[in-house]
Each structure stands twice: as structure tokens, then as C-alpha cells.
Write a protein that holds these residues in place. Structure first.
Motif, mmCIF file in Angstrom:
data_model
loop_
_atom_site.group_PDB
_atom_site.id
_atom_site.type_symbol
_atom_site.label_atom_id
_atom_site.label_comp_id
_atom_site.label_asym_id
_atom_site.label_seq_id
_atom_site.Cartn_x
_atom_site.Cartn_y
_atom_site.Cartn_z
ATOM 1 N N PHE A 418 44.229 25.731 48.012
ATOM 2 C CA PHE A 418 43.138 25.103 47.253
ATOM 3 C C PHE A 418 42.722 23.779 47.876
ATOM 4 N N ALA A 419 43.577 23.221 48.730
ATOM 5 C CA ALA A 419 43.213 21.998 49.447
ATOM 6 C C ALA A 419 41.965 22.210 50.297
ATOM 7 N N ALA A 420 41.682 23.473 50.642
ATOM 8 C CA ALA A 420 40.497 23.782 51.444
ATOM 9 C C ALA A 420 39.215 23.382 50.724
ATOM 10 N N ALA A 421 39.238 23.347 49.407
ATOM 11 C CA ALA A 421 38.041 22.935 48.660
ATOM 12 C C ALA A 421 37.695 21.481 48.977
ATOM 13 N N ILE A 422 38.698 20.614 48.975
ATOM 14 C CA ILE A 422 38.469 19.197 49.285
ATOM 15 C C ILE A 422 38.051 19.039 50.735
ATOM 16 N N ILE A 423 38.730 19.768 51.634
ATOM 17 C CA ILE A 423 38.390 19.708 53.054
ATOM 18 C C ILE A 423 36.952 20.168 53.276
ATOM 19 N N SER A 424 36.514 21.177 52.556
ATOM 20 C CA SER A 424 35.146 21.701 52.704
ATOM 21 C C SER A 424 34.108 20.665 52.312
ATOM 22 N N ILE A 425 34.366 19.967 51.215
ATOM 23 C CA ILE A 425 33.431 18.935 50.759
ATOM 24 C C ILE A 425 33.329 17.816 51.788
ATOM 25 N N VAL A 426 34.493 17.399 52.313
ATOM 26 C CA VAL A 426 34.507 16.355 53.341
ATOM 27 C C VAL A 426 33.794 16.838 54.603
ATOM 28 N N ALA A 427 34.068 18.082 55.014
ATOM 29 C CA ALA A 427 33.430 18.639 56.209
ATOM 30 C C ALA A 427 31.919 18.709 56.045
ATOM 31 N N GLY A 428 31.478 19.036 54.832
ATOM 32 C CA GLY A 428 30.047 19.072 54.567
ATOM 33 C C GLY A 428 29.396 17.710 54.717
ATOM 34 N N LYS A 429 30.103 16.670 54.259
ATOM 35 C CA LYS A 429 29.578 15.303 54.391
ATOM 36 C C LYS A 429 29.545 14.867 55.853
ATOM 37 N N VAL A 430 30.638 15.144 56.577
ATOM 38 C CA VAL A 430 30.745 14.716 57.973
ATOM 39 C C VAL A 430 29.689 15.401 58.846
ATOM 40 N N THR A 431 29.460 16.697 58.593
ATOM 41 C CA THR A 431 28.495 17.441 59.401
ATOM 42 C C THR A 431 27.063 17.323 58.856
ATOM 43 N N ARG A 432 26.899 16.498 57.819
ATOM 44 C CA ARG A 432 25.581 16.213 57.237
ATOM 45 C C ARG A 432 24.838 17.466 56.787
ATOM 46 N N VAL A 433 25.540 18.260 56.008
ATOM 47 C CA VAL A 433 24.909 19.435 55.400
ATOM 48 C C VAL A 433 23.837 18.967 54.427
ATOM 49 N N GLN A 434 22.663 19.545 54.554
ATOM 50 C CA GLN A 434 21.556 19.248 53.649
ATOM 51 C C GLN A 434 21.570 20.264 52.512
ATOM 52 N N LYS A 435 21.986 19.820 51.335
ATOM 53 C CA LYS A 435 22.064 20.752 50.205
ATOM 54 C C LYS A 435 20.679 21.257 49.823
ATOM 55 N N GLN A 436 20.630 22.551 49.533
ATOM 56 C CA GLN A 436 19.392 23.180 49.088
ATOM 57 C C GLN A 436 19.681 23.855 47.765
ATOM 58 N N ASP A 437 19.217 23.216 46.691
ATOM 59 C CA ASP A 437 19.539 23.717 45.349
ATOM 60 C C ASP A 437 18.574 24.775 44.843
ATOM 61 N N ILE A 438 17.455 24.948 45.523
ATOM 62 C CA ILE A 438 16.518 26.000 45.096
ATOM 63 C C ILE A 438 16.044 26.750 46.328
#
Length: 438
Positions: A418-438
Motif C-alpha cells: 500500500f506504500a505504492a499509493a504514497i509513492i504514486s502521488i509523489v511520482a505524479g508531483k515530481v513528473t508534473r502530471v497534469q490532472k484532467q478531471d473531465i
């Protein structure tokens, strides 16, 4: 987002509750916990684990030294893991089957090519890391843990999809890519369980019973009524079969198929898989997290709806009977499983996804970057349910590595994923993922 959360609530929260109770119980009173897990419910000749082996391992704990001439014992653990979990795997197989067979299935055509390559990388990477590090730790460690190579290949579809939406947003193409990868991963996991983790000595002739049950129920209750209804717009025969017989023929066929798997030596929890493709299904599927999926009224989806609440309870008991690991059991198998998931998954998905998208020119979905593959791999590293299951079948409960039970240590790695959930959020921030909610 409601549909996703509703699915996770249905199929995972009770599982987590069972796992938490098991962890607390096992660390407060390990003896009483394991006493319940291996409790003998029925000595018989039809269903259960080998009675002689059970008496040798656990008979003294239950003051049982003589069982007569019976050959099997149905324990609490066997009832949940080998009998009732067959319904969970049947639901997983239903989603995989629809994704492959239906005209608009998500695993058909070129659109699935890159996710399928990424899935292969997401399995090859963890295996390479797990076994590679085990070799570096020495031959004693490698010999003790090598059978668990498949544990870090699994992806928990529900939680991975939920975390993926949190990282990328509901409208990002990476979310659908992740779902395709997770479904393909489930399919591969079922194949691995069937081939590499038999539950006993192989007797493949018993699979003829499973095959015969599947063919018979398909011909008599699916193909034949539809053929007799040719030219009949009211579909009289098919309607009669659906209304009067419902799912009962398939339940009987499922019981026969399950027994065939048990006797063949393959893991009986997979025993319902041959029956799933024989059940009448809709011409299309909207997807496992689609709101419209609940309105499909074909028999296959009807059976899934019937199983929803029972499977919730089954998963609770699966967590309760499999996650009871003492914290003192943390050892090298724990870190090997975690390394396979947290290192092997992301880099495996990235490497093979890039190979498919660029050198092989299969491409990525519009709006998705190559680096997003790494983040998807981080999300897919949440193993949990299937990783726990594989850990339970990969190792004998008595196998030791030093002072640590290998099975318990590997299970702890699955829980810690489950630690992968935290790592994923951090990885998303570091790689500058642009969230698309729609």
C-alpha cells in the motif's frame, strides 16, 4: 468517482477490515489465531486438504491423532481460500472474458497493444528484481524464497484504479491505460496460478470433468435454446430457460468443474473459470467501473450482481484468515516482495511500454507522455489481494528462513505494498502530471 469508490467499498474495505483484525489478533494471541485458521470443520473423502498431512502438522494442537480411513479434512482456511474464493476469481474472470470476447472489449485490437506490452513489463520487472536480489542474498535465501517469484507480479485492480484517478484525474488517458493494464494483469495472474501453483500432485485427466461440465451446460442451456429460437422474435425457449432455470444449471456445472480442479491438482479456487464463458452475456460491456454496467440484465451480469454481497463477506474472511502475520515475521522475503513491486513494476512498465510505443511504433493514447508510464507502474505496484493469495499458495506455512516463516514474511510484503499509493502521488508531483478531471 462515485462508481469507483462504490466498487472499492464493495470489494475492498471489508477485505482491509479483515486484514487489520487479523494483524492485531495474530500479534496479540498468535496461537488462538492460527487455531481458528486451521480449525477442522469436516473430515470426509470429498472436499478439503490431505487429512494425513493435516494431522501431521496440526493434529497435536487439536488433540487429534486418529482420523480413521478418511482422506480429506475441510478446514476454515480451505473453505475460504479454496472453495469460496472461487466466486471472487469468477468475477475477475468475467471482466477479463468480456474485455477479450466482446466487440467493444477493452483488450481487443490495436488500442490494447501498448498496455499489453506494458503489462508484460510489469510482470517481468518484478520477477527480475525479486529473483535477482534473492540471488545476491545467497543460495540459502534464494532456495527458500524462489518459489514466490509471482507474488510481486500482481496488481490490485480496485485500489490501483482509485489511486490512478487521484493521481491523474478522472479524464486523463493514463487512467484507462492503467485499467487495461490491470485487467490484463489479472488474466496473466489467473494463468500463473493455474500453471505454476498446483495444489497437489497433478492428475490432468480430472480436467475432463471440468471441460465436460462446461461444454454440456453451454450446449444444453445456452446454444441449444438460442438455436431453437431462430425466427422467433420473442425468443420463447431462451426466455423459458432464463426464467425457470436461471443460474442453477451453471451452479451445478460450476460445482462439477470445481471438483475436477480439486482432483486434478490445479488450485480449486480457479475451478469456476471454465464455466464463466458458457454463461449468456450481453453484446457489450461498459466496463467494470461504469455506472451503466449495473443496468445490464443478461444472465452473466445478473449472476455478478447476485454474488456482489456474498463476495464482500468472502473477502472479509479471506483477509481475516490470510493477513494474520506477526510483525516479528518481517524479513528478507518482505523486502524482496516490496522491491519487486515498488522497483520492478514501475521500471518494467516504463521500459516495455516505451519499447511498444516508440521503437515498435504502437504509440500511446493522445495526451499521454512516456514518463506517465513510470507513474502508472508506481500505481500498479499495489499488489494486496492477489499478492496475498499467491503468497498463501506459493509457500508451505512451515518453510523457514532463519527464524522467520517465509510465507508470513512474504504476506507482510504484500500488505506493505500500500506504500505504492504514497509513492504514486509523489511520482505524479515530481513528473508534473497534469490532472484532467473531465
Amino acid at each position: 468517482m462515485y462508481r469507483v469508490w462504490n466498487f472499492v467499498t464493495n470489494y475492498s474495505l471489508l477485505l482491509i477490515a479483515g486484514a487489520i483484525i487479523a494483524l492485531i489478533w495474530a500479534n496479540i494471541d498468535a496461537y488462538s489465531y492460527h487455531h481458528i485458521v486451521e480449525y477442522p470443520l469436516w473430515f470426509n473423502d470429498l472436499v478439503g486438504t490431505d487429512a494425513t498431512k493435516w494431522v501431521k502438522k496440526y493434529g497435536e494442537d487439536f488433540h487429534i491423532t486418529e482420523i480413521g480411513d478418511v482422506t480429506r479434512v475441510l478446514t476454515t482456511h480451505y473453505l475460504v481460500n479454496d472453495v469460496l474464493m472461487a466466486f471472487f476469481f469468477a468475477i475477475a474472470a468475467k471482466e477479463v472474458w468480456e474485455a477479450i470476447i466482446l466487440k467493444n472489449g477493452s483488450l481487443r485490437g490495436k488500442k490494447a497493444a501498448t498496455p499489453l506490452f506494458a503489462t508484460f513489463g510489469g510482470m517481468a520487472g518484478p520477477i527480475a528484481v525479486y529473483l535477482g536480489l534473492a540471488m545476491l542474498l545467497g543460495s540459502e535465501t534464494y532456495d527458500a524464497v524462489s518459489r514466490g517469484w509471482a507474488i510481486p507480479t500482481a496488481t490490485d485492480i480496485a485500489f490501483s484504479y482509485l489511486v490512478g484517478r487521484l493521481v491523474f484525474g478522472a479524464g486523463h488517458p493514463a487512467v484507462r491505460f492503467l485499467l487495461l493494464l490491470a485487467i490484463a494483469d489479472d488474466a496473466a495472474g489467473l494463468i500463473i496460478l493455474a500453471i505454476f501453483y498446483p495444489s497437489g500432485d497433478l492428475a490432468p485427466q480430472w480436467l475432463l470433468l471440468s471441460l465436460g461440465a462446461a461444454i454440456a451446460v453451454y450446449l444444453l442451456f445456452n446454444f441449444l435454446p438460442r438455436r431453437m429460437d431462430r425466427g422467433d422474435q420473442l425468443r420463447t425457449k431462451s426466455t423459458w430457460v432464463r426464467q425457470k432455470l436461471g443460474f442453477w444449471p451453471y451452479l451445478v456445472a460450476g460445482a462439477l468443474s470445481w471438483y475436477g480442479f480439486q482432483e486434478s491438482g490445479l488450485h480449486p479456487a480457479l475451478g469456476l473459470l471454465p464455466i464463466v464463458p458458457t454463461i449468456p452475456h450481453a453484446d457489450r460491456a461498459f466496463g467494470i467501473f461504469s455506472e451503466a454496467e449495473q443496468y445490464l440484465t443478461d444472465l452473466l451480469n445478473h449472476i455478478e450482481h447476485i454474488l456482489k454481497h456474498p463476495v464482500e463477506i468472502i473477502l472479509f474472511f479471506f483477509g481475516l484468515l490470510n493477513a494474520g502475520v506477526e510483525f516479528s515475521s518481517i524479513g528478507s522475503p518482505t523486502w524482496l516482495v516490496l522491491a519487486g513491486l515498488l522497483i520492478g513494476k514501475p521500471f518494467g512498465v516504463l521500459l516495455f511500454g516505451w519499447l511498444a510505443a516508440s521503437p515498435m511504433r504502437l504509440g500511446l493514447p493522445a495526451g499521454m507522455r512516456t514518463i506517465d508510464l513510470f507513474v502508472i507502474g508506481c500505481v500498479a505496484a499495489i499488489g494486496f489481494t492477489v499478492s496475498l493469495f499467491i503468497a498463501a499458495v506459493a509457500f508451505d506455512s512451515t518453510t523457514m528462513l532463519g527464524d522467520v516463516r517465509v510465507q508470513d514474511a512474504a504476506k507482510m510484503g504484500a500488505l506493505f505494498s500500500f506504500a505504492a499509493a504514497i509513492i504514486s502521488i509523489v511520482a505524479g508531483k515530481v513528473t508534473r502530471v497534469q490532472k484532467q478531471d473531465i
